[in-house]
Design a protein around this motif. Structure first.
Motif, PDB file in Angstrom:
ATOM      1  N   TRP A 181       0.817  -1.215   0.000  1.00  0.00           N
ATOM      2  CA  TRP A 181       0.000   0.000   0.000  1.00  0.00           C
ATOM      3  C   TRP A 181       0.851   1.265   0.000  1.00  0.00           C
ATOM      4  N   THR A 182       2.081   1.175   0.500  1.00  0.00           N
ATOM      5  CA  THR A 182       2.944   2.362   0.534  1.00  0.00           C
ATOM      6  C   THR A 182       3.934   2.388  -0.621  1.00  0.00           C
ATOM      7  N   ARG A 183       3.889   1.385  -1.489  1.00  0.00           N
ATOM      8  CA  ARG A 183       4.827   1.316  -2.616  1.00  0.00           C
ATOM      9  C   ARG A 183       4.317   2.176  -3.757  1.00  0.00           C
ATOM     10  N   LYS A 184       5.168   2.992  -4.309  1.00  0.00           N
ATOM     11  CA  LYS A 184       4.788   3.838  -5.432  1.00  0.00           C
ATOM     12  C   LYS A 184       4.982   3.089  -6.749  1.00  0.00           C
ATOM     13  N   VAL A 185       3.960   3.174  -7.624  1.00  0.00           N
ATOM     14  CA  VAL A 185       4.067   2.541  -8.932  1.00  0.00           C
ATOM     15  C   VAL A 185       4.757   3.469  -9.925  1.00  0.00           C
ATOM     16  N   ASP A 186       4.809   4.748  -9.588  1.00  0.00           N
ATOM     17  CA  ASP A 186       5.606   5.703 -10.357  1.00  0.00           C
ATOM     18  C   ASP A 186       5.999   6.826  -9.397  1.00  0.00           C
ATOM     19  N   ALA A 187       6.424   7.947  -9.925  1.00  0.00           N
ATOM     20  CA  ALA A 187       6.951   9.019  -9.072  1.00  0.00           C
ATOM     21  C   ALA A 187       5.901   9.629  -8.148  1.00  0.00           C
ATOM     22  N   THR A 188       4.625   9.549  -8.520  1.00  0.00           N
ATOM     23  CA  THR A 188       3.588  10.258  -7.754  1.00  0.00           C
ATOM     24  C   THR A 188       2.431   9.381  -7.304  1.00  0.00           C
ATOM     25  N   HIS A 189       2.310   8.140  -7.800  1.00  0.00           N
ATOM     26  CA  HIS A 189       1.141   7.317  -7.516  1.00  0.00           C
ATOM     27  C   HIS A 189       1.499   6.068  -6.710  1.00  0.00           C
ATOM     28  N   PHE A 190       0.632   5.765  -5.727  1.00  0.00           N
ATOM     29  CA  PHE A 190       0.784   4.547  -4.952  1.00  0.00           C
ATOM     30  C   PHE A 190      -0.020   3.423  -5.613  1.00  0.00           C
ATOM     31  N   THR A 191       0.139   2.188  -5.112  1.00  0.00           N
ATOM     32  CA  THR A 191      -0.573   1.042  -5.677  1.00  0.00           C
ATOM     33  C   THR A 191      -2.080   1.306  -5.665  1.00  0.00           C
ATOM     34  N   PRO A 192      -2.751   1.285  -6.817  1.00  0.00           N
ATOM     35  CA  PRO A 192      -4.168   1.635  -6.881  1.00  0.00           C
ATOM     36  C   PRO A 192      -5.092   0.452  -6.594  1.00  0.00           C
ATOM     37  N   ILE A 193      -6.357   0.748  -6.361  1.00  0.00           N
ATOM     38  CA  ILE A 193      -7.391  -0.289  -6.268  1.00  0.00           C
ATOM     39  C   ILE A 193      -7.693  -0.767  -7.680  1.00  0.00           C
ATOM     40  N   THR A 194      -7.728  -2.091  -7.878  1.00  0.00           N
ATOM     41  CA  THR A 194      -8.018  -2.653  -9.198  1.00  0.00           C
ATOM     42  C   THR A 194      -8.869  -3.901  -9.057  1.00  0.00           C
ATOM     43  N   ASN A 195      -9.413  -4.356 -10.184  1.00  0.00           N
ATOM     44  CA  ASN A 195     -10.087  -5.657 -10.234  1.00  0.00           C
ATOM     45  C   ASN A 195      -9.048  -6.763 -10.395  1.00  0.00           C
ATOM     46  N   THR A 196      -9.400  -7.948  -9.963  1.00  0.00           N
ATOM     47  CA  THR A 196      -8.494  -9.077 -10.165  1.00  0.00           C
ATOM     48  C   THR A 196      -8.430  -9.434 -11.645  1.00  0.00           C
ATOM     49  N   THR A 197      -7.252  -9.819 -12.090  1.00  0.00           N
ATOM     50  CA  THR A 197      -7.072 -10.284 -13.460  1.00  0.00           C
ATOM     51  C   THR A 197      -7.372 -11.779 -13.525  1.00  0.00           C
ATOM     52  N   LYS A 198      -7.387 -12.325 -14.719  1.00  0.00           N
ATOM     53  CA  LYS A 198      -7.609 -13.767 -14.878  1.00  0.00           C
ATOM     54  C   LYS A 198      -6.522 -14.552 -14.154  1.00  0.00           C
ATOM     55  N   LYS A 199      -5.282 -14.085 -14.267  1.00  0.00           N
ATOM     56  CA  LYS A 199      -4.160 -14.741 -13.581  1.00  0.00           C
ATOM     57  C   LYS A 199      -4.348 -14.699 -12.070  1.00  0.00           C
ATOM     58  N   GLU A 200      -4.796 -13.564 -11.555  1.00  0.00           N
ATOM     59  CA  GLU A 200      -4.982 -13.416 -10.115  1.00  0.00           C
ATOM     60  C   GLU A 200      -6.148 -14.252  -9.609  1.00  0.00           C
ATOM     61  N   ASN A 201      -7.159 -14.454 -10.464  1.00  0.00           N
ATOM     62  CA  ASN A 201      -8.258 -15.350 -10.084  1.00  0.00           C
ATOM     63  C   ASN A 201      -7.755 -16.787  -9.931  1.00  0.00           C
ATOM     64  N   TRP A 202      -6.868 -17.203 -10.823  1.00  0.00           N
ATOM     65  CA  TRP A 202      -6.270 -18.529 -10.715  1.00  0.00           C
ATOM     66  C   TRP A 202      -5.387 -18.617  -9.483  1.00  0.00           C
ATOM     67  N   GLN A 203      -4.669 -17.537  -9.181  1.00  0.00           N
ATOM     68  CA  GLN A 203      -3.845 -17.510  -7.968  1.00  0.00           C
ATOM     69  C   GLN A 203      -4.719 -17.609  -6.718  1.00  0.00           C
ATOM     70  N   SER A 204      -5.867 -16.935  -6.746  1.00  0.00           N
ATOM     71  CA  SER A 204      -6.797 -16.992  -5.620  1.00  0.00           C
ATOM     72  C   SER A 204      -7.318 -18.417  -5.425  1.00  0.00           C
ATOM     73  N   LEU A 205      -7.639 -19.073  -6.531  1.00  0.00           N
ATOM     74  CA  LEU A 205      -8.113 -20.455  -6.458  1.00  0.00           C
ATOM     75  C   LEU A 205      -7.026 -21.363  -5.887  1.00  0.00           C
ATOM     76  N   PHE A 206      -5.784 -21.132  -6.300  1.00  0.00           N
ATOM     77  CA  PHE A 206      -4.667 -21.931  -5.788  1.00  0.00           C
ATOM     78  C   PHE A 206      -4.518 -21.732  -4.277  1.00  0.00           C
ATOM     79  N   ILE A 207      -4.589 -20.464  -3.821  1.00  0.00           N
ATOM     80  CA  ILE A 207      -4.486 -20.174  -2.391  1.00  0.00           C
ATOM     81  C   ILE A 207      -5.610 -20.856  -1.624  1.00  0.00           C
ATOM     82  N   PHE A 208      -6.815 -20.828  -2.184  1.00  0.00           N
ATOM     83  CA  PHE A 208      -7.976 -21.441  -1.538  1.00  0.00           C
ATOM     84  C   PHE A 208      -7.766 -22.942  -1.368  1.00  0.00           C
ATOM     85  N   ILE A 209      -7.393 -23.624  -2.447  1.00  0.00           N
ATOM     86  CA  ILE A 209      -7.209 -25.083  -2.393  1.00  0.00           C
ATOM     87  C   ILE A 209      -6.014 -25.456  -1.520  1.00  0.00           C
ATOM     88  N   ALA A 210      -4.914 -24.709  -1.664  1.00  0.00           N
ATOM     89  CA  ALA A 210      -3.717 -24.988  -0.869  1.00  0.00           C
ATOM     90  C   ALA A 210      -4.005 -24.813   0.623  1.00  0.00           C
TER      91      ALA A 210
END
Length: 210
Positions: A85-114
């Motif tokens: 949350w405190t990491r800047k993605v560029d000189a002026t912006h911090f990590t923004p709120i976003t929707n999960t990507t397809k890859k992140e949905n698969w990662q979420s499923l992996f975390i759930f099953i694991a």
């Protein structure tokens, strides 16, 4: 009035006073953490760390291993989330709120099953399959692990997992005799619904052309 009070709080009659005080403190900081999360405020993490540390201690004392692992995971992910949350993605912006990507949905499923597998192994090792709550613990642990990972990465879908897990946890903790914690999760459910709406507003504002 007295029968109602006894119904909700009689289970505390045999608890050490210190445990009751610690649970109340943990609940208060838990409320603050979820509230700050709704506000998209970095204070979600320091308040969450205090709450989870206390709950790890209490849940270990009560031998509620699934719940203890959830809070130990919250603690570690709070440190990670604080960094993200405190990491800047560029000189002026911090990590923004976003929707999960397809890859992140698969990662979420992996975390759930694991997580399901991991908690199953732990309960087998300690021979804790002695109550139906152990099976529900396994499910809620997996749900909350995904929710915490998504929140740390500022994914709006994290609120859906929190809402589902919180709804399940209210009667579960009351059944376990942790009335203050059950009340906490009831309030968490309400805050999570508003948090989802608030993050949707943040996301729409971030996507709006400047």
């Amino acid at each position: 009035m007295q029968p109602i009070f006894d119904f909700f709080f009689d289970q505390y009659s045999g608890y050490p006073t210190l445990f009751i005080i610690l649970e109340i403190i943990a609940v208060i900081f838990g409320f603050l953490s979820v509230w700050y999360s709704k506000q998209n405020n970095i204070l979600v993490y320091p308040t969450g760390i205090v709450s989870t540390l206390i709950f790890v201690y209490l849940l270990w004392q009560w031998q509620l291993l699934g719940d203890m692992m959830i809070n130990a995971y919250y603690f570690s992910m709070s440190i990670y989330g604080w960094y993200v949350w405190t990491r800047k993605v560029d000189a002026t912006h911090f990590t923004p709120i976003t929707n999960t990507t397809k890859k992140e949905n698969w990662q979420s499923l992996f975390i759930f099953i694991a997580t399901l597998i991991f908690v199953f192994v732990v309960y087998e090792w300690f021979d804790k399959w002695d109550n139906w709550t152990a099976y529900v613990d396994t499910l809620t642990t997996a749900i909350f692990f995904v929710g915490m990972w998504q929140m740390a990465n500022r994914k709006i879908e994290n609120w859906i997992f929190w809402i589902i897990g919180d709804i399940i946890s209210v009667p579960l903790y009351f059944y376990k005799g942790l009335t203050f914690t059950a009340i906490q999760y009831f309030v968490f459910t309400i805050i999570a619904i508003y948090g989802y709406k608030a993050w949707q507003k943040h996301l729409r504002n971030d996507l709006r052309p400047s």
